[in-house]
Design an enzyme around this catalytic site. Structure first.
Site, short mmCIF file in Angstrom:
data_model
loop_
_atom_site.label_atom_id
_atom_site.label_comp_id
_atom_site.label_asym_id
_atom_site.label_seq_id
_atom_site.Cartn_x
_atom_site.Cartn_y
_atom_site.Cartn_z
CE LYS A 243 -13.59 14.16 13.31
NZ LYS A 243 -12.23 14.22 12.79
CD1 TRP B 255 -18.05 14.83 11.40
CD2 TRP B 255 -18.29 12.92 10.28
NE1 TRP B 255 -17.59 13.83 12.21
CE2 TRP B 255 -17.72 12.64 11.54
CE3 TRP B 255 -18.51 11.87 9.40
CZ2 TRP B 255 -17.39 11.36 11.94
CZ3 TRP B 255 -18.19 10.60 9.80
CH2 TRP B 255 -17.63 10.33 11.06
CB THR C 153 -0.88 0.06 1.26
OG1 THR C 153 0.00 0.07 2.39
CG2 THR C 153 -1.80 -1.12 1.35
CD GLU D 33 -5.13 -2.19 2.48
OE1 GLU D 33 -5.54 -1.70 1.41
OE2 GLU D 33 -4.42 -1.56 3.30
P1 AMP Z 1 -5.06 2.14 -2.34
O1 AMP Z 1 -5.03 0.95 -1.48
O2 AMP Z 1 -3.75 2.87 -2.39
O3 AMP Z 1 -5.58 1.83 -3.71
O4 AMP Z 1 -6.08 3.21 -1.71
C1 AMP Z 1 -7.39 2.85 -1.35
C2 AMP Z 1 -8.18 4.08 -0.98
O5 AMP Z 1 -8.44 4.88 -2.14
C3 AMP Z 1 -9.56 3.78 -0.44
O6 AMP Z 1 -9.53 3.41 0.92
C4 AMP Z 1 -10.28 5.11 -0.67
O7 AMP Z 1 -9.96 6.07 0.32
C5 AMP Z 1 -9.68 5.57 -1.98
N1 AMP Z 1 -10.59 5.22 -3.08
C6 AMP Z 1 -10.49 4.21 -3.97
N2 AMP Z 1 -11.50 4.24 -4.86
C7 AMP Z 1 -12.29 5.30 -4.54
C8 AMP Z 1 -13.49 5.86 -5.07
N3 AMP Z 1 -14.10 5.37 -6.14
N4 AMP Z 1 -14.00 6.95 -4.43
C9 AMP Z 1 -13.40 7.48 -3.34
N5 AMP Z 1 -12.26 7.00 -2.81
C10 AMP Z 1 -11.71 5.92 -3.40
#
Ligand code: AMP
Length: 543
Positions: free
Chosen positions: A441, A446, A184, A332
């Site tokens: 906040k 929110w 990640t 994940e």
């Molecule tokens: P990663 O593991 O680096 O791909 O990041 C995952 C995170 O990207 C998620 O927990 C979200 O916060 C964000 N994310 C992925 N897809 C979306 C989406 N369609 N809309 C909003 N946030 C997203």
């Protein structure tokens, strides 16, 4: 009573064998790093994947060993997807956009034994090399003629392929064995490894093919604008092999012009990418009104990785007639978590109402359970209004990080906390309000920074927008809007606030608007709000 069905294991090698046998002539078109376009088919891809698997065995690589890549979207990278996992080793796709220190950390943390890399990364690898503790074999993903100077002692990919034949019975083992590894990007702390299995990967692929999933089929020609180093390119290499879709790989070129030309030349019906890629693509179309858009055959475009602003969804519809499927997920979750398809009861909605629904993150798909909870981990109602911490569980959701980093990540009932804040409605539509650490906040309520950003980018003069919460003496926190204006656009903060006033609740309106040259992004294209908060920590609101 035990069932009497065959226990054939769900292995990644079965995907490429299936494609080679049943879609042998379907093409994979690849723009390689030297600019050359290579065309091969699934039969040839299988043959080359088998040869590279045999080359790895000859190099002494065993089941479970980690094999890293620093590489773009090319056919050689695809061959490694099947060759490495197929022979039982673990494919570790390293994101080359991470800082060199982070790359060094994760390659050493993963104990990668082999590193395959594109010529583009020759300099990076030369610098990293003395610091790599376990990586004894380096392979340049090119042919003899293109081997970079100074790395003569590295192996050459095409030599390895040429030395082997393709007769290989892929080894059989338990489907729960590790197949690939992605770290990640982690905006805080060290990156953590997510270790996928053959089983999780194959199950995830079925979902991508499903009609209420990404609907990938043998009729598709997919322009893969999401990198192969970004959560397994959202599973598309495996999914394409499962259903025999044609794949178009753009190499390192994800700019609007390259994508347009490839999509038009190959007749692509589908593409996937993060919002930034689509912003660049739409800008290219705007800047070149002479382009013949009827050459594009996109039927649907999948956007994920960050929230897809409604403005992009509308424009892809207006300009190309393409249907945007928004998908939410994370490393994940392999990554498909929710997918934005509408239900039959939405057919009668106006286009405007449909856009509003498609701007949500999509619906739950079978295989991933979701729920939202309060601070005490108590479930909250699925009423489409209440927001809470988003939790997920399912057969392609991580149970732990590689080498136990981060400790126990599941609660007693097996739920994984995503770090996102969301609401869920009765029909399973999930709407992400924010990352939990980015929520603003204000006066006990929110404010969603994502909603504000999406509203701001709908303004015709706004290229990109970010909203962060800053301390406020009366309201605890208030939103500050940072805007990158389109080149040459004459716009000021008052214009933007007036535009937002029609679109968001009054008390959500940002207390100030600051124009910036650019916004910081992570290695996967997400806004780096922690950096923005640091940069603007001394900013004071006028009132
Ligand atoms: P990663 O593991 O680096 O791909 O990041 C995952 C995170 O990207 C998620 O927990 C979200 O916060 C964000 N994310 C992925 N897809 C979306 C989406 N369609 N809309 C909003 N946030 C997203």
């Amino acid at each position: 009573m035990r069932a009497l069905m065959q226990e054939r294991q769900l292995l990644i090698s079965t995907l490429i064998e299936h494609a080679a046998l049943n879609h042998p002539l379907t093409e994979i078109v690849s723009r390689n790093c030297d600019g050359e376009t290579v065309r091969l088919n699934y039969s040839q891809l299988r043959s080359r994947a088998a040869k590279i698997a045999k080359a790895l065995i000859a190099l002494g690589i065993e089941g479970g060993d980690r094999v890293a890549t620093l590489a773009w979207n090319t056919h050689r990278h695809m061959e490694l997807y099947f060759g490495v996992s197929g022979m039982g080793a673990v494919l570790h796709t390293v994101n080359p956009r991470l800082f060199p220190d982070q790359i060094e950390y994760i390659i050493n943390h993963a104990e990668d034994r082999v590193l395959f890399f594109d010529t583009t990364f020759a300099e990076l690898v030369a610098r990293l090399r003395p610091k790599l503790k376990f990586t004894t074999t380096l392979v340049v993903m090119t042919d003899r003629a293109h081997m970079p100077a100074g790395l003569e002692d590295c192996l050459c990919y095409e030599d390895l392929v040429a030395e082997q034949d393709d007769e290989l019975d892929w080894p059989q083992f338990e489907e729960t064995r590790a197949s690939s590894l992605c770290y990640t990007s982690g905006t805080t702390g060290n990156p953590k490894g997510v270790l996928y299995s053959h089983r999780s990967t194959v199950l995830h692929s079925f979902t991508a093919c499903a009609s209420d999933g990404l609907k990938v089929s043998s009729r598709d020609c997919i322009l893969l604008a999401v990198p192969l180093f970004h959560v397994n390119a959202w599973g598309i290499p495996y999914t394409s092999a499962m259903c025999g879709a044609k794949l178009v790989l753009p190499g390192p070129w994800l700019d609007g012009k390259s994508l347009f030309e490839l999509a038009a030349a190959e007749g692509c019906t589908m593409s996937l990418g993060v919002p930034t890629v689509w912003l660049g693509f739409l800008k290219y179309l705007d800047d070149h009104p002479e382009l013949d858009l009827s050459r594009l055959r996109f039927d649907r475009i999948v956007i994920g990785g960050s929230a897809a602003p409604r403005a992009i969804i509308e424009r892809l519809h207006e300009k190309l007639g393409a249907y945007t499927i928004q998908a939410w997920g994370m490393s994940e979750t392999s990554p498909l978590g929710t997918i934005g398809n509408l239900l039959p009861q939405h057919d009668g909605l106006t286009l405007d109402e449909q856009f509003a629904l498609r701007a949500k993150q999509g619906r739950v798909i079978y295989g991933v359970e979701v729920r939202i909870t309060d601070d005490n981990n108590r479930p909250l109602p699925r009423d489409g209004k209440t927001s809470g911490d988003l939790k997920v569980r399912g057969p392609w959701v991580a149970a732990a990080y590689f080498k136990g980093e981060g400790g126990d990540v599941l609660d007693d009932e097996g739920w994984f906390a995503t770090g996102d804040v969301a609401s869920i409605d009765q029909q399973g539509f999930v709407q992400i309000t924010d990352r939990s650490k980015d929520v603003i906040k204000s006066g006990g309520e929110w404010i969603s920074s994502i909603d504000l950003e999406n509203a701001a980018v709908a303004h015709p003069a706004v290229q990109e927008a970010a909203v962060i919460g800053l301390p406020h003496p009366k309201w605890q926190e208030r939103p500050l809007l940072l805007v990158v204006a389109k080149p040459g656009a004459a716009v000021d903060g008052a214009d933007i606030l007036a535009f937002l006033a029609d679109r968001v609740a009054r008390w959500w309106l940002p207390d100030d608007v600051v124009f910036v040259e650019e916004l910081p992004h992570t290695a996967t294209g997400k806004l780096q709000k922690n950096r923005l908060r640091e940069q603007f920590k001394d900013f004071t609101f006028k009132h």
